[in-house]
Design an enzyme around this catalytic site. Structure first.
Site, short mmCIF file in Angstrom:
data_model
loop_
_atom_site.label_atom_id
_atom_site.label_comp_id
_atom_site.label_asym_id
_atom_site.label_seq_id
_atom_site.Cartn_x
_atom_site.Cartn_y
_atom_site.Cartn_z
N LYS A 180 129.59 45.46 3.78
CA LYS A 180 130.13 46.82 4.00
C LYS A 180 129.93 47.25 5.46
O LYS A 180 130.88 47.66 6.13
CB LYS A 180 129.44 47.83 3.06
N ARG A 205 126.13 55.62 -5.15
CA ARG A 205 125.41 54.48 -5.71
C ARG A 205 125.06 54.68 -7.18
O ARG A 205 124.44 53.79 -7.79
CB ARG A 205 124.12 54.26 -4.93
N ARG A 253 119.82 38.41 7.30
CA ARG A 253 120.35 39.57 8.02
C ARG A 253 119.37 40.08 9.06
O ARG A 253 118.17 40.12 8.83
CB ARG A 253 120.66 40.70 7.03
N ARG A 267 115.01 43.96 8.54
CA ARG A 267 114.60 45.16 7.80
C ARG A 267 113.48 44.82 6.84
O ARG A 267 113.48 43.75 6.24
CB ARG A 267 115.80 45.69 7.00
N ARG A 283 116.56 44.99 -5.41
CA ARG A 283 117.76 45.74 -5.04
C ARG A 283 118.98 45.26 -5.81
O ARG A 283 119.85 46.07 -6.18
CB ARG A 283 117.99 45.64 -3.53
P1 ADP Z 1 122.39 47.75 1.69
O1 ADP Z 1 122.54 47.12 3.03
O2 ADP Z 1 121.55 47.00 0.77
O3 ADP Z 1 123.69 48.15 1.10
P2 ADP Z 1 121.57 50.45 2.48
O4 ADP Z 1 121.23 50.44 3.91
O5 ADP Z 1 122.88 51.03 2.07
O6 ADP Z 1 121.41 48.99 1.91
O7 ADP Z 1 120.42 51.20 1.65
C1 ADP Z 1 119.06 50.90 1.81
C2 ADP Z 1 118.24 51.67 0.80
O8 ADP Z 1 118.41 53.09 1.01
C3 ADP Z 1 118.64 51.44 -0.65
O9 ADP Z 1 118.01 50.31 -1.19
C4 ADP Z 1 118.15 52.75 -1.30
O10 ADP Z 1 116.75 52.76 -1.48
C5 ADP Z 1 118.47 53.77 -0.22
N1 ADP Z 1 119.82 54.35 -0.38
C6 ADP Z 1 120.86 54.24 0.50
N2 ADP Z 1 121.95 54.88 0.05
C7 ADP Z 1 121.60 55.43 -1.14
C8 ADP Z 1 122.30 56.21 -2.12
N3 ADP Z 1 123.60 56.55 -1.95
N4 ADP Z 1 121.61 56.57 -3.23
C9 ADP Z 1 120.33 56.24 -3.41
N5 ADP Z 1 119.63 55.50 -2.55
C10 ADP Z 1 120.24 55.09 -1.41
P1 ADP Z 2 126.04 45.53 3.47
O1 ADP Z 2 126.26 46.61 4.50
O2 ADP Z 2 127.11 45.49 2.42
O3 ADP Z 2 124.67 45.56 2.87
P2 ADP Z 2 126.14 43.73 5.78
O4 ADP Z 2 127.45 44.10 6.41
O5 ADP Z 2 124.91 44.21 6.44
O6 ADP Z 2 126.16 44.14 4.22
O7 ADP Z 2 126.11 42.14 5.65
C1 ADP Z 2 124.97 41.48 5.08
C2 ADP Z 2 124.69 40.19 5.87
O8 ADP Z 2 125.74 39.25 5.65
C3 ADP Z 2 124.62 40.39 7.38
O9 ADP Z 2 123.65 39.50 7.87
C4 ADP Z 2 126.02 40.00 7.86
O10 ADP Z 2 126.01 39.52 9.20
C5 ADP Z 2 126.39 38.91 6.87
N1 ADP Z 2 127.84 38.88 6.56
C6 ADP Z 2 128.69 39.92 6.47
N2 ADP Z 2 129.94 39.51 6.14
C7 ADP Z 2 129.86 38.15 6.00
C8 ADP Z 2 130.82 37.13 5.66
N3 ADP Z 2 132.10 37.41 5.38
N4 ADP Z 2 130.36 35.86 5.61
C9 ADP Z 2 129.07 35.57 5.89
N5 ADP Z 2 128.12 36.47 6.21
C10 ADP Z 2 128.51 37.76 6.27
#
Ligand code: ADP
Ligand code: ADP
Ligand code: ZN
Length: 213
Positions: free
Chosen positions: A13, A88, A127, A160, A171
């Site tokens: 995302k 979420r 990541r 992270r 998660r």
């Molecule tokens: P990811 O990269 O796994 O999608 P995020 O950066 O979006 O992770 O979120 C990290 C953490 O922040 C989540 O595991 C949760 O604890 C909290 N969080 C983020 N967005 C939300 C939401 N919309 N509702 C509840 N918790 C959230």
């Molecule tokens: P989210 O925001 O959904 O949690 P991220 O965009 O942070 O996910 O991506 C998670 C990890 O996967 C990062 O290390 C990113 O560089 C890697 N990644 C993202 N898209 C791809 C892809 N199409 N193929 C391989 N690795 C990817």
């Protein structure tokens, strides 16, 4: 245009959000980034969020919604929002839809990135994230040009604390239990486009454009 970019943790995302925002004139609203910024600044919200984030649990709905509702009132998001990591839960989705109905805000759609769990674990454990701007990288698939330094803002790029194996498992479990039902909620409104999130970053970007028509 207002969009929800949906998907499990690690689906890509954040990676896809930047170019989508630039192309369609949207502002990214990533609730996780907002919590991490608060954590860094040691605010009350940051303190509260920390305990949930470290356990791989969700921050309570009413806390998340208050933050999002406030953000939706800001001037810069009036041209369009790309939600990343929100909603979420079904409750958060209901709160957004009720607010949208009362304020004339229109959701164009939900783009759902689909990636199998075993690939998510590999992506999340490799990541790396910029402490300053939230840009994400991957040690193998998408490393920054200079190790440890953000390409976009020259900030420090680190792992992270919730991208460790144990927290990643928690998660993913949280995602399947509490977040996946969000898709059914928006499916019933005919708003969901599913996109294969496996393959190169550019390939996924192309499929998202196709889904958006
Ligand atoms: P990811 O990269 O796994 O999608 P995020 O950066 O979006 O992770 O979120 C990290 C953490 O922040 C989540 O595991 C949760 O604890 C909290 N969080 C983020 N967005 C939300 C939401 N919309 N509702 C509840 N918790 C959230
Ligand atoms: P989210 O925001 O959904 O949690 P991220 O965009 O942070 O996910 O991506 C998670 C990890 O996967 C990062 O290390 C990113 O560089 C890697 N990644 C993202 N898209 C791809 C892809 N199409 N193929 C391989 N690795 C990817
Ligand atoms: Zn950066």
């Amino acid at each position: 245009m207002n969009l929800i970019l949906f998907g499990p943790p690690g689906a890509g995302k954040g990676t896809q959000a930047g170019s989508l925002c630039a192309e369609f004139g949207m502002v990214q609203v990533a609730t996780g980034d907002i919590f991490r910024r608060n954590l860094k600044q040691n605010t009350d919200l940051g303190q509260l969020a920390r305990s949930f984030m470290d356990e791989g649990q969700l921050v309570p709905d009413e806390v998340v919604w208050k933050l999002v509702e406030d953000r939706l009132g800001d001037e810069d998001v009036q041209s369009g929002v790309l939600f990343d990591g929100f909603p979420r839960t079904v409750k958060q989705s209901e709160l957004l839809v009720a607010w949208a109905e009362s304020s004339g805000w229109k959701l164009a759609g939900v783009v759902a990135l689909e990636v199998p769990d075993e690939q998510l674990v590999r992506r999340l454990s490799g990541r790396r994230t910029c402490l300053d701007c939230g840009s994400t990288y991957h040690v193998d698939h998408n490393p920054p040009a200079v190790e440890g330094t953000c390409d976009r803002c020259a900030g420090k790029v680190v792992q992270r604390s919730d991208d460790t194996e144990a927290t990643v498992k928690a998660r993913l479990a949280t995602y399947h239990q509490q977040t996946a039902p969000v898709l059914e909620f928006f499916d019933s409104k005919g708003l969901v486009s599913r996109v294969d999130g496996v393959g190169g970053i550019d390939g996924v970007a192309g499929r998202i454009r196709t889904a958006l028509g």
